[in-house]
Design a protein around this motif. Structure first.
Motif, PDB file in Angstrom:
ATOM      1  N   TYR A   1     -10.643   4.283  -5.945  1.00 39.35           N
ATOM      2  CA  TYR A   1      -9.105   3.894  -5.878  1.00 39.35           C
ATOM      3  C   TYR A   1      -8.710   2.445  -6.412  1.00 39.35           C
ATOM      4  CZ  TYR A   1      -4.204   4.025  -4.479  1.00 39.35           C
ATOM      5  OH  TYR A   1      -2.962   3.886  -4.405  1.00 39.35           O
ATOM      6  N   GLY A   2      -9.769   1.474  -5.607  1.00 41.66           N
ATOM      7  CA  GLY A   2      -9.459   0.107  -5.814  1.00 41.66           C
ATOM      8  C   GLY A   2      -9.913  -0.310  -7.196  1.00 41.66           C
TER       9      GLY A   2
ATOM     10  N   ALA B   1     -12.146   5.415  -1.514  1.00 32.74           N
ATOM     11  CA  ALA B   1     -11.499   4.125  -1.539  1.00 32.74           C
ATOM     12  C   ALA B   1     -12.162   3.022  -2.585  1.00 32.74           C
ATOM     13  CB  ALA B   1     -11.462   3.378  -0.160  1.00 32.74           C
TER      14      ALA B   1
ATOM     15  N   THR C   1      -1.117   4.366  -0.365  1.00 27.49           N
ATOM     16  CA  THR C   1      -1.895   5.472   0.115  1.00 27.49           C
ATOM     17  C   THR C   1      -3.109   5.005   0.870  1.00 27.49           C
ATOM     18  OG1 THR C   1      -1.789   6.636  -1.853  1.00 27.49           O
ATOM     19  CG2 THR C   1      -3.629   7.021  -0.931  1.00 27.49           C
TER      20      THR C   1
ATOM     21  N   GLY D   1     -11.001   9.964  -5.358  1.00 25.10           N
ATOM     22  CA  GLY D   1     -10.363   8.762  -5.166  1.00 25.10           C
ATOM     23  C   GLY D   1      -9.643   8.295  -6.541  1.00 25.10           C
TER      24      GLY D   1
ATOM     25  N   ALA E   1       0.964  -1.305  -0.003  1.00 24.59           N
ATOM     26  CA  ALA E   1       0.030   0.073  -0.084  1.00 24.59           C
ATOM     27  C   ALA E   1       0.859   1.432  -0.055  1.00 24.59           C
ATOM     28  CB  ALA E   1      -0.865   0.041   1.142  1.00 24.59           C
TER      29      ALA E   1
ATOM     30  N   ALA F   1      -5.633   8.105  -7.177  1.00 27.39           N
ATOM     31  CA  ALA F   1      -5.009   6.600  -7.873  1.00 27.39           C
ATOM     32  C   ALA F   1      -4.166   6.956  -9.221  1.00 27.39           C
ATOM     33  CB  ALA F   1      -6.043   5.592  -8.142  1.00 27.39           C
TER      34      ALA F   1
ATOM     35  N   ALA G   1      -7.603  -0.929  -1.416  1.00 30.75           N
ATOM     36  CA  ALA G   1      -7.659   0.445  -0.850  1.00 30.75           C
ATOM     37  C   ALA G   1      -7.677   0.432   0.821  1.00 30.75           C
ATOM     38  CB  ALA G   1      -8.378   1.397  -1.739  1.00 30.75           C
TER      39      ALA G   1
ATOM     40  N   VAL H   1     -11.731  -3.116  -0.886  1.00 29.64           N
ATOM     41  CA  VAL H   1     -11.520  -1.847  -0.156  1.00 29.64           C
ATOM     42  C   VAL H   1     -11.001  -2.932   1.303  1.00 29.64           C
ATOM     43  CG1 VAL H   1     -12.732  -0.130   1.410  1.00 29.64           C
ATOM     44  CG2 VAL H   1     -13.119  -0.390  -1.464  1.00 29.64           C
TER      45      VAL H   1
END
Length: 540
Positions: free
Chosen positions: A82-83, A79, A43, A427, A41, A431, A90, A117
């Motif tokens: 982002y994922g 999140a 972030t 998000g 990870a 990313a 995330a 997530v």
């Protein structure tokens, strides 16, 4: 005899020295942060100053970037995006109190969309009961020594197909207590693969090769598996028309001669699919949204490839293949022969002409929606992602928007909650800052996440927010009279230090293009006096 894997497990001299002499003053929260870094990870998402006890201080001692949003569910939406964009789990760090339950709406959306997530919170009695029906798995670390293993197991679960949200709870006293456990330097949490059973793909390949009118339905599982290239190879080899679900947008080229350029809930497309003698469904559960409100009734043989066992053959009898879409498509490519069918592009063209004729005859009740989508498509760079709240316009997006590339069009189709688009777009911008990001909301949905303008400004995120202002803050007011009192969204944006502009149909494309090309966040407001009709699945 020494095996290679024995050498991998054997610590180096430096690791041994570090283990025997851990730095003083560390606690359970440091183990959380060290493990996340060891898992890869970079972030984490949370709320400024409102994380699980001790975690904020541990983050300040680490190299992890913490992106703080204003509410728990908005942090969850960020999140989630982002994922989706990175394909990585995330981390979502939540406060210890009941506020963590505010993330449930976002976690439900992540579960429905298979977004990885990793939610982490301090332990609160009886809260897990509210979560078990939403998240993919729950993990508890009751001592400091259990923290790395619990996080590794959760990480593996989140990234094993089907991806999804997971929950890790750690008691407050464990997070805050000092520990002499060695610094976590590396964690193995390789996700498990889900290959298809070869005898099933052999049957599927034979059915497709011998079919007279095969059709492929490609869902979000194709996008998540990064399998768009393999889907195109299979469709071209077997001359099979392809339609994508709303979640599968971009999985197949929109202008390809075999593309049906719509979604399964379109009436003409539904008839085309029901007439198929073999229907290959990849990465979709054919749920209510994709299957025309559960009225879809295929007459031919159905082959369903789905990573989520709960969705496999749950809506239609099928040859069910429990597998990752990419691995299953690869197996079909290795097994299937070549199917010659010169009529397939002709049948697709006839369908497109028929649909266009029906639209002209029906006199589209909301033609301005087509104009808005055309302006958005013109302004949006081909690889720039877009995020859409559930509004009347979004139904048109699901059916008629050319996503150009996989994993670039996202909406809150899973849980259907308002306010998803803007925090999710933030998000996505975190990313991948390579491209600008577009968020589209109605005026009612915009008010759910207006506080995140502060987040966008704080981090200088390249997100343009298009607010389609119907003038009543509605998106479904209980009286639906359009007599609400909406704010001045341009002035509201500017009060956060975010530039805003009021646009119109003629200037929308240029105003959006200008906003998307400028660094940092911006708001574009499109007033409209026409309340768009809201189609519903099943309304054929």
């Amino acid at each position: 005899m020494t095996h290679d894997h024995d050498l991998e497990l054997r610590p180096t001299p430096a690791q041994t020295r570090a283990a025997l002499n851990p730095p003083p003053g560390r606690n359970g929260a440091d183990l959380v942060v060290e493990t996340l870094a060891g898992l890869g990870a970079t972030t984490v998402f949370g709320l400024p100053g409102r994380l699980a006890p001790g975690v904020l201080a541990a983050l300040r001692r680490s190299d992890l970037r913490c992106v703080g949003l204003r509410t728990e569910h908005n942090a969850g939406f960020a999140a989630d995006a982002y994922g989706r964009i990175t394909g990585e789990a995330a981390p979502l760090l939540l406060p210890a109190g009941p506020g963590a339950l505010l993330s449930l709406a976002a976690l439900q959306e992540a579960a429905a969309a298979s977004a990885p997530v990793l939610a982490i919170s301090a332990q609160v009695p009886d809260r897990v009961a509210s979560l078990r029906g939403v998240v993919k798995s729950v993990h508890t670390a009751r001592t400091a020594s259990q923290i790395p293993s619990a996080l590794a197991a959760a990480w593996r679960s989140a990234l094993t197909v089907p991806h999804g949200p997971v929950w890790v709870e750690i008691p407050q006293d464990v997070l805050l207590a000092e520990t002499a456990i060695p610094v976590v330097t590396g964690v193995d949490a390789t996700p498990e693969e889900l290959p298809p059973r070869p005898e099933l793909t052999a049957v599927a390949a034979d059915l497709l090769t011998r079919a007279e009118r095969p059709v492929i339905v490609a869902g979000g599982g194709v996008v998540r598996a990064d399998a768009a290239g393999k889907l195109r190879q299979l469709a071209e080899r077997l001359s099979v028309p392809v339609v994508t679900t709303s979640g599968g947008k971009g999985a197949f080229p929109w202008n390809h001669p075999l593309s049906l350029r719509s979604w399964p809930a379109d009436p003409a497309t539904t008839d085309f699919l029901e007439d198929a003698d073999v229907l290959l469904v990849i990465g979709s559960g054919l749920g209510e949204l994709s299957a025309d409100g559960h009225t879809f009734a295929p007459r031919g043989r159905v082959i369903q490839i789905e990573a989520d066992a709960g969705k496999l053959e749950s809506n239609h009898p099928a040859l069910g293949i429990h597998a990752d879409a990419r691995l299953a498509l690869q197996a079909l490519l290795e097994t299937a022969g070549t199917r010659e069918d010169d009529t397939a592009p002709t049948r697709v063209r006839a369908l497109l002409d028929h649909r266009a004729g029906e639209e002209r005859a029906a006199r589209d009740p909301a033609p301005e929606q087509q104009d808005v989508l055309a302006s958005v498509r013109k302004a949006l760079p081909p690889r720039a992602p877009s995020f859409w709240d559930l509004t009347p316009l979004t139904y048109r997006v699901w059916s008629a928007f050319d996503a150009r590339h996989p994993n670039t069009m996202h909406s809150a189709q899973g849980a259907g909650g308002p306010g998803y688009a803007f925090p999710a777009a933030l998000g996505a911008a975190v990313a991948d800052p390579t491209y600008p990001v577009l968020a589209v909301s109605g005026d009612g949905g915009a008010l759910y996440s207006i506080a995140e303008l502060a987040t966008a400004r704080r981090y200088g995120l390249d997100v343009t927010w298009l607010v389609v202002d119907e003038g009543d803050c509605g998106d479904g007011d209980c009286d639906d009279d359009g007599d609400g009192v909406p704010p001045d969204f341009v002035a509201l944006a500017e009060s956060f230090g975010v530039p805003g502009v009021r646009t119109g149909p003629e200037t929308l494309a240029s105003d959006l293009a200008r906003a998307l090309s400028a660094p940092g966040p911006s708001v574009v407001v499109l007033p409209t006096t026409t309340r768009s009709p809201r189609p519903t699945p099943g309304g054929r």
